[in-house]
Write a protein that holds these residues in place. Sequence first.
Motif, PDB file in Angstrom:
ATOM      1  N   SER A 179      37.917  29.803  54.553  1.00 12.40           N
ATOM      2  CA  SER A 179      37.663  29.673  53.109  1.00 12.40           C
ATOM      3  C   SER A 179      36.371  28.910  52.855  1.00 12.40           C
ATOM      4  O   SER A 179      35.604  29.238  51.956  1.00 12.40           O
TER       5      SER A 179
ATOM      6  N   LYS B 192      33.940  36.648  54.625  1.00 16.09           N
ATOM      7  CA  LYS B 192      34.731  37.792  54.181  1.00 16.09           C
ATOM      8  C   LYS B 192      34.283  39.099  54.831  1.00 16.09           C
ATOM      9  O   LYS B 192      35.098  39.871  55.340  1.00 16.09           O
TER      10      LYS B 192
ATOM     11  N   ASP C 245      33.377  31.195  54.263  1.00 19.90           N
ATOM     12  CA  ASP C 245      33.210  32.437  53.517  1.00 19.90           C
ATOM     13  C   ASP C 245      32.668  33.553  54.425  1.00 19.90           C
ATOM     14  O   ASP C 245      31.543  34.009  54.293  1.00 19.90           O
TER      15      ASP C 245
ATOM     16  N   GLU D  44      42.433  37.918  45.019  1.00 23.59           N
ATOM     17  CA  GLU D  44      43.374  38.303  46.069  1.00 23.59           C
ATOM     18  C   GLU D  44      44.738  38.651  45.478  1.00 23.59           C
ATOM     19  O   GLU D  44      45.374  39.636  45.874  1.00 23.59           O
TER      20      GLU D  44
ATOM     21  N   GLN E 208      36.361  41.301  57.405  1.00 28.36           N
ATOM     22  CA  GLN E 208      36.712  42.680  57.060  1.00 28.36           C
ATOM     23  C   GLN E 208      36.320  43.634  58.182  1.00 28.36           C
ATOM     24  O   GLN E 208      37.066  44.552  58.528  1.00 28.36           O
TER      25      GLN E 208
END
Length: 551
Positions: free
Chosen positions: A148, A153, A151, A75, A157
Amino acid sequence: MIKSLYIRNYVLIQTLDLDFESGLTAFTGETGAGKSIIVGALSLLFGQRADIQVIGPHADDAEIIAICHIESGSEADLWLKSQELEHDGEIEIRRTIHKSGRSKIWLGGKPSTNKTIQQLGEMVLQIHGQHDQVKLLQPAQQLHIVDSYGDFKQLLQDINAISDDWRTLQKQLEGLHNSGSLSAEQLQLLQYQFEELSNLELQENEYDSLHKQLEQATHAVELKSSLTQAQQLLSNGDLNASQILNNVSQSLSQTKGYDFSSIIGMLSEASINIEEAAAEIGLIEQNIDDDPQTLQTVEQRLDQIYSVGRKQKIEPHQLYQHTQELQARLSKHSEQDSEKQELEKAIQDSLDQFHNLAKQLHKKRQKAAQALATEISKQVKTLGLADAQLKIEVHRDSDKTPNPLGQDQVEFTVAINKGQSFQSLSKTASGGELSRIALAIEVSINQQQSGTFVFDEVDTGVGGATAEMIGQLMQQLGHNNQVFAVTHLPQVAGFADQHLQVSKENVNGITQSAVAVLEHEQRIHELARMSGGQNITETTLAQAREFLKTG
């Protein structure tokens, strides 16, 4: 991770140059030696408000420099690229504070700001201490912790992309409204006006043409009389101009003694012009309409035009242009209305997709929150909070507009003792309890992450098996991360991969802090001092070796 740290004239440190390793690094030393100065320097370097009181005695300024390793694809790496800050896997952060109160920050050799360096700090460094748990209490941070751990992601997105699309479409629709889009009342009025003008069937330049016709029709008899008289004088009368010119030309052509050819030529040309003028007057006379009905028709048509002009408050000669403008405006509205409908449909489609994805994310977050709460509760029990239970509640606001993080709010609640009801962390947990909960959270969510964590005396008030467990958890967290632990417990320090001792000494009448990297035997003596005080005995040394062996 932080590879090196250089400090000059900061609090009690005159000059310090340290290289750090990955894993767990312990900072130990006697009370007041300045163990937490390192934590303060890191906090200042990553955007904490500057205070001139931190400048060392007899110095004009203080300086702190850190070299950070940036993992490719992380990141922080992506963020640095977005800021157009190039690096080869390492980046330098430098901050100076002057006695005048002026503070400067450099990132990668370029001047930077507090806000920018704070953004980077959130990605590479987390500091936990007795009085530094405000971030953990924030709903946004609690949501980040759940994400976190879970997960999500790809799902996040997708939600972020849909949210961006929705905002873009909303701005386009807003722009459409601001670009002259008609309200229902405006549209009704314009349609009525245009219909009235369309019924008038006004042609281009018709108004000017009608005025000319009116002028002719009003004076038609007088005009015809004048034109007839003109023709008589030019070519039709008993004695007309054309005949007179012909007689003069004939007389001069028969006169001897002088050459009149040029004059005869001029008279001939004049005669031709007179004939053409007479013919033109004849055509005009033929086209003059002296019928009284024509005058009445023209007057009626002009009355129609005047009437519509008065109703619409438009000058009669501007009505045709006004009609064209209304038609163009209504046509544009029709196009905009079609575009508006398409945008509204696209907005609704985006909204439906967002709600669908947000619902999926909510279910995943609930599942992750339950598993994470179980894991944290398990870890917390080993840290001297045997009866503590943590619960993570995930609430979805289905009416919330598209947001890159979805529609959820997360709240961490805890029951520290048996029989207690669950309450938010801010209402029930003390500073020390929060510190241990923070350690349990970091261990639970960062097994596969990479970052630097600082724990500043989070082991205060514990000992024995709990202290050993804290050290073990910190070591476990350090397997994939860099962990700094400021500690006074030998059970914790014994687990360190790197052991730094902070000491205080008097140099030329000035108290200074120094930091030394301890080797194996030095570590044993330091651990013995921590467990037994100044009187180091074979018993305390044996115990220190046991701490080191256990670690």
